[in-house]
Design an enzyme around this catalytic site. Structure first.
Site, short mmCIF file in Angstrom:
data_model
loop_
_atom_site.label_atom_id
_atom_site.label_comp_id
_atom_site.label_asym_id
_atom_site.label_seq_id
_atom_site.Cartn_x
_atom_site.Cartn_y
_atom_site.Cartn_z
N CYS A 150 -25.28 3.76 8.11
CA CYS A 150 -26.04 3.38 6.91
C CYS A 150 -27.20 4.33 6.64
O CYS A 150 -27.55 4.57 5.48
CB CYS A 150 -26.55 1.95 7.05
SG CYS A 150 -25.24 0.71 7.15
N CYS A 192 -18.87 4.96 6.29
CA CYS A 192 -18.81 3.50 6.34
C CYS A 192 -17.79 3.06 7.38
O CYS A 192 -16.74 2.49 7.07
CB CYS A 192 -18.47 2.94 4.96
SG CYS A 192 -18.88 1.20 4.74
N LYS A 225 0.83 -1.20 0.00
CA LYS A 225 0.00 0.00 0.00
C LYS A 225 0.87 1.25 0.00
O LYS A 225 0.63 2.20 -0.77
CB LYS A 225 -0.91 0.01 1.23
CG LYS A 225 -1.83 1.24 1.30
CD LYS A 225 -2.24 1.58 2.72
CE LYS A 225 -1.10 2.25 3.47
NZ LYS A 225 -1.51 2.77 4.79
N CYS A 237 -26.68 -1.16 -1.33
CA CYS A 237 -25.49 -1.72 -0.70
C CYS A 237 -25.83 -3.09 -0.11
O CYS A 237 -26.75 -3.19 0.72
CB CYS A 237 -24.97 -0.80 0.40
SG CYS A 237 -23.58 -1.52 1.35
N CYS A 246 -26.07 7.11 4.52
CA CYS A 246 -25.39 6.74 3.27
C CYS A 246 -26.36 6.75 2.10
O CYS A 246 -27.45 6.17 2.16
CB CYS A 246 -24.76 5.35 3.42
SG CYS A 246 -23.86 4.80 1.95
#
Length: 288
Positions: A273, A266, A196, A282, A276
């Site tokens: 949620c 998230c 990463k 989702c 969102c």
């Protein structure tokens, strides 16, 4: 045999030999009638009608997750203000932009090493303290371990990071003239540098997209959205799965986009949620 007959035979053989000498030899010369080898041409999508001799069959479309484009657009909308910690204190904000390019790249790499399992706020503060001491390859090599540890504390695993920073800095000085490598393969060979970090270093320091930088946020969110064919256990598995289908022109954007989304909405535990925009599409959403 009469002398006349013998003379006639000798004249015939001479004429035959003369005629043969006028016909060039065909040895070593390929026959013009020989067919050329057929060449198989693979057409890009939309080219050719498939009727040409040797044309390959059209490839099947690659797998891609359901609703991913709509999900992506909604995440962009939720990230429109760019006010997450990664936007204000992420690695791209930690280096001295006025420093010489070589010093800037070194600072990018160090900030990435410090950021592992550490909040952006803590990494940013540690980088500011380091920069106050003149953050260069030489200044770190001249600094004793105890002082370096005091400066970077309380970043996660700070004792190990002191060791890795010193080892990596010495390698950069000896092998790369004080600069950082410009390939992922070389970067991941440095102590304390993972995939990463390497992909982010290529992106930020060298302005090169070498792959998708997958941290815990990207790993968690892409699994929740089912952006992988099957659930992955580790970030590196997730990177490979994403790069298999996600268009390359999105690779640079996806890290900061999902990291900020993971910091604000998230969340690892108790995701928001209800706030969102993707709640209805989702797979992991907690619906009322």
């Amino acid at each position: 045999m009469s002398a006349a007959v013998s003379a006639a035979r000798r004249l015939g053989r001479a004429r035959g030999a003369a005629g043969a000498s006028q016909v060039p030899s065909t040895a070593g010369i390929p026959r013009r009638s020989r067919r050329r080898k057929s060449v198989t041409i693979a057409y890009e999508s939309g080219q050719g009608d498939g009727a040409e001799q040797g044309a390959t069959e059209p490839q099947r479309p690659r797998w891609e997750p359901r609703d991913w484009q709509q999900q992506l657009e909604r995440i962009r909308e939720m990230r429109r203000n760019r006010d997450a910690p990664v936007d204000e204190m992420g690695v791209q904000k930690c280096y001295d932009s006025s420093a010489p390019p070589q010093v800037m790249r070194y600072q990018v790499l160090l900030s990435l090493m410090l950021s592992s399992q550490t909040k952006d706020q803590v990494t940013s503060a540690a980088m500011l303290r380091l920069r106050e001491h003149g953050l260069t390859v030489d200044s770190i090599l001249q600094m004793d371990d105890a002082t370096l540890g005091q400066i970077i504390y309380p970043v996660g695993f700070w004792r190990n990071k002191v060791k890795y920073i010193k080892q990596t800095t010495a390698i950069l000085k000896q092998k790369y003239g004080g600069d950082i490598p410009r390939t992922v393969e070389e970067l991941v060979q440095l102590p304390g540098v993972g995939p990463k970090m390497a992909h982010l270093a290529m992106n930020i320091a060298w302005d090169s997209v070498s792959g998708i930088a997958v941290d815990t946020h990207v790993h968690r969110i892409t699994n929740r959205l089912k952006w992988v064919k099957k659930e992955t256990r580790y970030p590196e598995e997730t990177r490979v799965a994403l790069e298999d289908w996600l268009p390359r022109d999105l690779w640079r954007e996806i890290n900061w986009l999902l990291v900020g989304f993971g910091q604000q909405t998230c969340l690892p535990v108790n995701p928001r949620c209800k706030e969102c925009l993707n709640q209805d599409i989702c797979p992991a959403a907690k619906r009322p």
